[in-house]
Design a protein around this motif. Structure first.
Motif, PDB file in Angstrom:
ATOM      1  N   PRO A 263       0.853  -1.194   0.000  1.00  0.00           N
ATOM      2  CA  PRO A 263       0.000   0.000   0.000  1.00  0.00           C
ATOM      3  C   PRO A 263       0.890   1.245   0.000  1.00  0.00           C
ATOM      4  O   PRO A 263       1.938   1.278   0.643  1.00  0.00           O
ATOM      5  N   ASN A 264       0.470   2.255  -0.744  1.00  0.00           N
ATOM      6  CA  ASN A 264       1.220   3.500  -0.854  1.00  0.00           C
ATOM      7  C   ASN A 264       0.740   4.468   0.237  1.00  0.00           C
ATOM      8  O   ASN A 264      -0.360   4.997   0.163  1.00  0.00           O
TER       9      ASN A 264
ATOM     10  N   VAL B 282       5.693   2.712   3.836  1.00  0.00           N
ATOM     11  CA  VAL B 282       6.477   2.966   2.632  1.00  0.00           C
ATOM     12  C   VAL B 282       5.630   3.689   1.584  1.00  0.00           C
ATOM     13  O   VAL B 282       4.428   3.464   1.479  1.00  0.00           O
ATOM     14  N   THR B 283       6.291   4.560   0.831  1.00  0.00           N
ATOM     15  CA  THR B 283       5.652   5.238  -0.294  1.00  0.00           C
ATOM     16  C   THR B 283       6.304   4.737  -1.583  1.00  0.00           C
ATOM     17  O   THR B 283       7.385   4.133  -1.560  1.00  0.00           O
ATOM     18  N   ILE B 284       5.668   5.021  -2.687  1.00  0.00           N
ATOM     19  CA  ILE B 284       6.220   4.610  -3.981  1.00  0.00           C
ATOM     20  C   ILE B 284       7.569   5.268  -4.204  1.00  0.00           C
ATOM     21  O   ILE B 284       8.532   4.606  -4.618  1.00  0.00           O
TER      22      ILE B 284
ATOM     23  N   ALA C 250       6.386  -2.020 -13.378  1.00  0.00           N
ATOM     24  CA  ALA C 250       5.742  -1.364 -12.235  1.00  0.00           C
ATOM     25  C   ALA C 250       4.311  -1.028 -12.634  1.00  0.00           C
ATOM     26  O   ALA C 250       4.061  -0.552 -13.748  1.00  0.00           O
ATOM     27  N   TRP C 251       3.386  -1.332 -11.730  1.00  0.00           N
ATOM     28  CA  TRP C 251       1.968  -1.083 -11.946  1.00  0.00           C
ATOM     29  C   TRP C 251       1.452  -0.329 -10.726  1.00  0.00           C
ATOM     30  O   TRP C 251       1.785  -0.670  -9.597  1.00  0.00           O
ATOM     31  N   PHE C 252       0.628   0.661 -10.975  1.00  0.00           N
ATOM     32  CA  PHE C 252       0.099   1.498  -9.914  1.00  0.00           C
ATOM     33  C   PHE C 252      -1.417   1.397  -9.937  1.00  0.00           C
ATOM     34  O   PHE C 252      -2.039   1.547 -10.989  1.00  0.00           O
ATOM     35  N   LEU C 253      -1.996   1.132  -8.781  1.00  0.00           N
ATOM     36  CA  LEU C 253      -3.417   0.799  -8.696  1.00  0.00           C
ATOM     37  C   LEU C 253      -4.195   1.831  -7.899  1.00  0.00           C
ATOM     38  O   LEU C 253      -3.731   2.285  -6.846  1.00  0.00           O
TER      39      LEU C 253
ATOM     40  N   ALA D 153       2.007   8.863  -9.606  1.00  0.00           N
ATOM     41  CA  ALA D 153       1.628   7.659  -8.845  1.00  0.00           C
ATOM     42  C   ALA D 153       1.846   7.820  -7.346  1.00  0.00           C
ATOM     43  O   ALA D 153       1.050   7.321  -6.555  1.00  0.00           O
ATOM     44  N   ASN D 154       2.887   8.506  -6.930  1.00  0.00           N
ATOM     45  CA  ASN D 154       3.156   8.639  -5.499  1.00  0.00           C
ATOM     46  C   ASN D 154       2.007   9.341  -4.772  1.00  0.00           C
ATOM     47  O   ASN D 154       1.731   9.050  -3.617  1.00  0.00           O
ATOM     48  N   LEU D 155       1.323  10.228  -5.469  1.00  0.00           N
ATOM     49  CA  LEU D 155       0.187  10.953  -4.891  1.00  0.00           C
ATOM     50  C   LEU D 155      -1.150  10.249  -5.161  1.00  0.00           C
ATOM     51  O   LEU D 155      -2.035  10.246  -4.315  1.00  0.00           O
ATOM     52  N   LEU D 156      -1.273   9.623  -6.320  1.00  0.00           N
ATOM     53  CA  LEU D 156      -2.585   9.160  -6.775  1.00  0.00           C
ATOM     54  C   LEU D 156      -2.819   7.659  -6.690  1.00  0.00           C
ATOM     55  O   LEU D 156      -3.963   7.216  -6.800  1.00  0.00           O
ATOM     56  N   ALA D 157      -1.789   6.857  -6.532  1.00  0.00           N
ATOM     57  CA  ALA D 157      -1.966   5.399  -6.486  1.00  0.00           C
ATOM     58  C   ALA D 157      -2.151   4.924  -5.051  1.00  0.00           C
ATOM     59  O   ALA D 157      -1.446   5.352  -4.139  1.00  0.00           O
TER      60      ALA D 157
END
Length: 195
Positions: free
Chosen positions: A113-114, A149-151, A168-171, A182-186
């Motif tokens: 989880p981000n 942990v963050t992306i 790498a896949w961001f969900l 992705a760090n903000l939105l995934a």
């Protein structure tokens, strides 16, 4: 059976007939999908005895064990893939666990989880409290997540260790989203790694 979104991404990218070690395999849902859908030789390691029982009841070769202590007993490159899904943030020594994954498997899938997702940030900013969401449902005192942990943290960690990112896949909301922002939105991330 419908797989959790991160497990579905992993299942779609494991080669047919591969040998897989699923560390923190839960009830064996991914292993069963890989076995039944791709002819994968899947083994599992799970800390929770109830989940071990559920996986074994599915006819899966799962043993009770701890990612922090039981991985050194596996031989080098003994699997095509080592999988750690939604478990990295619960490990006491995630750096050593990742080293073991990349030693045991020719490739490693890691999902987590981000904790930099905007909802988490907003909860901390406005409420001043650790967030409780559908994806992070436990209270701060009852969560198995001990490393938030963050992306971007994970990308930096990999770069410093010279780990190659093959995919790498961001969900978000159960679907794959673009890498931009992705760090903000995934909500979750899945990485395919190798040395």
């Amino acid at each position: 059976m419908t797989l959790r979104p991160d497990l579905a991404v992993i299942a779609d990218h494991v080669a047919a007939g591969a040998r897989v070690l699923d560390i923190g395999c839960g009830d064996g849902a991914l292993m069963a999908a890989l076995r039944d859908g791709r002819g994968v030789d899947a083994r599992g390691l799970e800390i929770d005895p109830g989940n071990v029982s559920l996986a074994v009841a599915r006819g899966l070769p799962v043993v009770q064990g701890d990612a922090d202590t039981d991985l050194p007993g596996y031989p080098d490159q003994s699997f095509d893939y080592a999988i750690l899904s939604q478990t990295l943030q619960t490990c006491h020594a995630p750096d050593r666990v990742l080293d073991e994954l990349l030693r045991i498997g020719r490739r490693a899938f890691v999902s987590f989880p981000n904790f930099a997702h905007w909802r988490v940030r907003l909860s901390l900013l406005w409420g001043g409290r650790m967030p409780v969401t559908s994806l992070l449902p436990e209270q701060w005192y009852d969560t198995p997540n001990i490393h938030h942990v963050t992306i971007d943290d994970f990308r930096t960690f990999l770069a410093r260790r010279s780990v190659v990112v093959e995919g790498a896949w961001f969900l978000s909301r159960g679907g794959v989203r673009p890498a931009a922002g992705a760090n903000l939105l995934a909500e979750h991330a899945v990485f395919l790694l190798r040395r």
